[in-house]
Design a protein around this motif. Structure first.
Motif, PDB file in Angstrom:
ATOM      1  N   SER A 246       0.754   1.172  -3.738  1.00  0.00           N
ATOM      2  CA  SER A 246       1.696   0.782  -2.823  1.00  0.00           C
ATOM      3  C   SER A 246       2.510   2.437  -2.234  1.00  0.00           C
ATOM      4  CB  SER A 246       2.446   0.369  -2.635  1.00  0.00           C
ATOM      5  OG  SER A 246       1.956  -0.857  -2.749  1.00  0.00           O
ATOM      6  N   TRP A 247       2.737   3.120  -3.685  1.00  0.00           N
ATOM      7  CA  TRP A 247       3.449   3.768  -3.435  1.00  0.00           C
ATOM      8  C   TRP A 247       2.370   5.695  -3.295  1.00  0.00           C
ATOM      9  CZ3 TRP A 247       8.275   5.862  -4.396  1.00  0.00           C
ATOM     10  CH2 TRP A 247       8.428   7.233  -5.571  1.00  0.00           C
ATOM     11  N   LEU A 248       1.400   5.344  -3.559  1.00  0.00           N
ATOM     12  CA  LEU A 248       0.857   6.280  -3.456  1.00  0.00           C
ATOM     13  C   LEU A 248       0.079   6.139  -1.863  1.00  0.00           C
ATOM     14  CD1 LEU A 248      -1.815   6.526  -6.006  1.00  0.00           C
ATOM     15  CD2 LEU A 248      -0.899   8.426  -5.688  1.00  0.00           C
ATOM     16  N   GLN A 249       0.446   4.831  -0.944  1.00  0.00           N
ATOM     17  CA  GLN A 249       0.008   4.789  -0.272  1.00  0.00           C
ATOM     18  C   GLN A 249       1.532   5.040   0.967  1.00  0.00           C
ATOM     19  OE1 GLN A 249      -1.120   0.856   0.390  1.00  0.00           O
ATOM     20  NE2 GLN A 249      -2.858   1.113   0.077  1.00  0.00           N
TER      21      GLN A 249
ATOM     22  N   PRO B 238      -6.927   8.231 -17.038  1.00  0.00           N
ATOM     23  CA  PRO B 238      -5.184   8.902 -16.285  1.00  0.00           C
ATOM     24  C   PRO B 238      -6.332   8.752 -14.608  1.00  0.00           C
ATOM     25  CG  PRO B 238      -5.931   9.307 -18.310  1.00  0.00           C
ATOM     26  CD  PRO B 238      -6.870   8.627 -18.073  1.00  0.00           C
ATOM     27  N   MET B 239      -7.415   9.237 -14.534  1.00  0.00           N
ATOM     28  CA  MET B 239      -8.487   9.646 -13.379  1.00  0.00           C
ATOM     29  C   MET B 239      -7.818   8.703 -12.236  1.00  0.00           C
ATOM     30  SD  MET B 239     -11.374  11.679 -14.059  1.00  0.00           S
ATOM     31  CE  MET B 239     -12.292  12.076 -12.315  1.00  0.00           C
ATOM     32  N   ILE B 240      -7.974   7.242 -12.649  1.00  0.00           N
ATOM     33  CA  ILE B 240      -8.017   6.119 -12.332  1.00  0.00           C
ATOM     34  C   ILE B 240      -6.421   5.967 -11.675  1.00  0.00           C
ATOM     35  CG2 ILE B 240      -7.843   3.674 -11.932  1.00  0.00           C
ATOM     36  CD1 ILE B 240      -9.819   3.869 -13.818  1.00  0.00           C
ATOM     37  N   PHE B 241      -5.165   5.897 -12.640  1.00  0.00           N
ATOM     38  CA  PHE B 241      -4.472   5.776 -11.424  1.00  0.00           C
ATOM     39  C   PHE B 241      -3.733   6.888 -11.317  1.00  0.00           C
ATOM     40  CE2 PHE B 241      -4.603   2.760 -14.966  1.00  0.00           C
ATOM     41  CZ  PHE B 241      -3.788   1.805 -14.355  1.00  0.00           C
ATOM     42  N   ARG B 242      -4.352   8.015 -10.621  1.00  0.00           N
ATOM     43  CA  ARG B 242      -3.698   8.884 -10.493  1.00  0.00           C
ATOM     44  C   ARG B 242      -4.409   8.677  -8.471  1.00  0.00           C
ATOM     45  NH1 ARG B 242      -6.768  13.011 -11.750  1.00  0.00           N
ATOM     46  NH2 ARG B 242      -5.598  13.168 -14.022  1.00  0.00           N
ATOM     47  N   GLY B 243      -5.400   8.082  -8.496  1.00  0.00           N
ATOM     48  CA  GLY B 243      -5.806   7.706  -7.145  1.00  0.00           C
ATOM     49  C   GLY B 243      -6.778   8.297  -6.738  1.00  0.00           C
ATOM     50  N   SER B 244      -7.822   8.434  -5.756  1.00  0.00           N
ATOM     51  CA  SER B 244      -7.896   8.868  -4.736  1.00  0.00           C
ATOM     52  C   SER B 244      -8.120   9.380  -3.335  1.00  0.00           C
ATOM     53  CB  SER B 244      -9.992   8.618  -5.118  1.00  0.00           C
ATOM     54  OG  SER B 244     -10.265   7.808  -4.978  1.00  0.00           O
ATOM     55  N   GLY B 245      -8.329   9.533  -2.801  1.00  0.00           N
ATOM     56  CA  GLY B 245      -8.125   9.611  -1.228  1.00  0.00           C
ATOM     57  C   GLY B 245      -7.972   8.424  -0.961  1.00  0.00           C
ATOM     58  N   ASP B 246      -9.548   8.028  -1.278  1.00  0.00           N
ATOM     59  CA  ASP B 246      -9.114   6.563  -0.267  1.00  0.00           C
ATOM     60  C   ASP B 246      -8.472   5.563  -0.684  1.00  0.00           C
ATOM     61  OD1 ASP B 246     -10.119   6.000  -2.877  1.00  0.00           O
ATOM     62  OD2 ASP B 246     -12.188   5.101  -2.952  1.00  0.00           O
ATOM     63  N   CYS B 247      -8.220   5.390  -2.314  1.00  0.00           N
ATOM     64  CA  CYS B 247      -6.610   4.946  -2.742  1.00  0.00           C
ATOM     65  C   CYS B 247      -5.174   5.381  -1.784  1.00  0.00           C
ATOM     66  CB  CYS B 247      -6.787   5.295  -3.987  1.00  0.00           C
ATOM     67  SG  CYS B 247      -7.347   4.221  -5.113  1.00  0.00           S
ATOM     68  N   THR B 248      -5.114   5.748  -1.023  1.00  0.00           N
ATOM     69  CA  THR B 248      -4.215   6.243  -0.466  1.00  0.00           C
ATOM     70  C   THR B 248      -4.202   5.363   1.435  1.00  0.00           C
ATOM     71  OG1 THR B 248      -4.339   8.202   0.342  1.00  0.00           O
ATOM     72  CG2 THR B 248      -3.696   8.530  -1.791  1.00  0.00           C
ATOM     73  N   VAL B 249      -5.492   5.595   1.739  1.00  0.00           N
ATOM     74  CA  VAL B 249      -6.096   4.957   2.628  1.00  0.00           C
ATOM     75  C   VAL B 249      -5.854   3.743   3.167  1.00  0.00           C
ATOM     76  CG1 VAL B 249      -7.672   4.436   4.619  1.00  0.00           C
ATOM     77  CG2 VAL B 249      -7.438   6.336   2.904  1.00  0.00           C
TER      78      VAL B 249
END
Length: 167
Positions: free
Chosen positions: A91-94, A121-132
Motif C-alpha cells: 500500500s505504501w508503494l502504491q 529484499p527484492m520482493i519487499f522492494r517491490g517491482s513496477g507492477d507492485c505499485t500499479v
C-alpha cells in the motif's frame, strides 16, 4: 455478545478465520483467472501468508485442547501479522511509488535465479507492477483491503488467544 463466542466456541471462531482466508484466496483466484489481473510478487507473498493463516487456524480448530489451540493460534497470529506487514508495504508503494519503477522479474523468477538472501529484499522492494493499482473497491486497492482483512484476522486471533489463556 461477540466476545462470548470466544469462550463458548473457540473452535468455531478458529474455523471461521480459516474459512475467511479460503474465501479471500478464492477471490484472489477469481481476480487472476476470470478478471485477468496478474499478481505481483508482493501479492503472491500475501497469498502464502493467507495459506499459512488458514492452515494454522484450521489445525488449531481441529482439536479442543487449550494448549493445541494456543500454539497453533499464535502461529496463525504471526502469519496474519506478516501478511499485514506485506500488504502495508505494498500500500505504501502504491501511495508513494519510487521514482524509478522497474518491472523486474516475477516472484518465481526471483526465487529461481537469486539466492534467498538476495531474493527476499527484492520482493519487499517491490517491482513496477507492485505499485500499479489495477482494481479498486470503495476507493481501496487490493493491497489496502488485504491489509484490513489481515488486521481484522489478527485482532480476532489476538482476542481469542488472550481470552483462552486467561481461562
Amino acid at each position: 455478545m461477540v466476545l462470548n463466542a470466544f469462550d463458548r466456541a473457540p473452535r468455531r471462531v478458529l474455523a471461521l478465520v480459516a474459512a475467511a482466508c479460503v474465501a479471500m484466496l478464492a477471490f484472489g483466484m477469481y481476480l487472476q483467472h476470470v478478471v485477468g489481473l496478474e499478481p505481483c510478487p508482493m501479492c503472491i507473498v500475501q497469498r502464502y501468508a493467507l495459506i499459512l493463516v488458514a492452515f494454522c487456524a484450521g489445525v488449531a480448530s481441529a482439536r479442543g485442547q487449550k494448549g493445541w489451540q494456543l500454539g497453533w493460534g499464535v502461529l496463525a497470529l504471526l502469519s496474519a501479522g506478516f501478511g499485514a506487514f506485506v500488504a502495508a508495504r505494498q500500500s505504501w508503494l502504491q501511495w508513494y511509488p519510487p521514482e524509478i519503477a522497474t518491472c523486474g522479474r516475477d516472484f518465481y523468477g526471483m526465487i529461481e535465479h537469486f539466492p534467498i538472501g538476495r531474493a527476499i529484499p527484492m520482493i519487499f522492494r517491490g517491482s513496477g507492477d507492485c505499485t500499479v493499482v489495477d482494481w479498486t473497491f470503495l476507493g481501496g486497492s487490493i493491497a489496502n483491503w488485504s491489509f484490513i482483512c489481515f488486521v481484522a484476522m489478527a485482532i480476532v486471533l489476538l482476542a481469542l488467544l488472550v481470552r483462552r489463556s486467561r481461562r
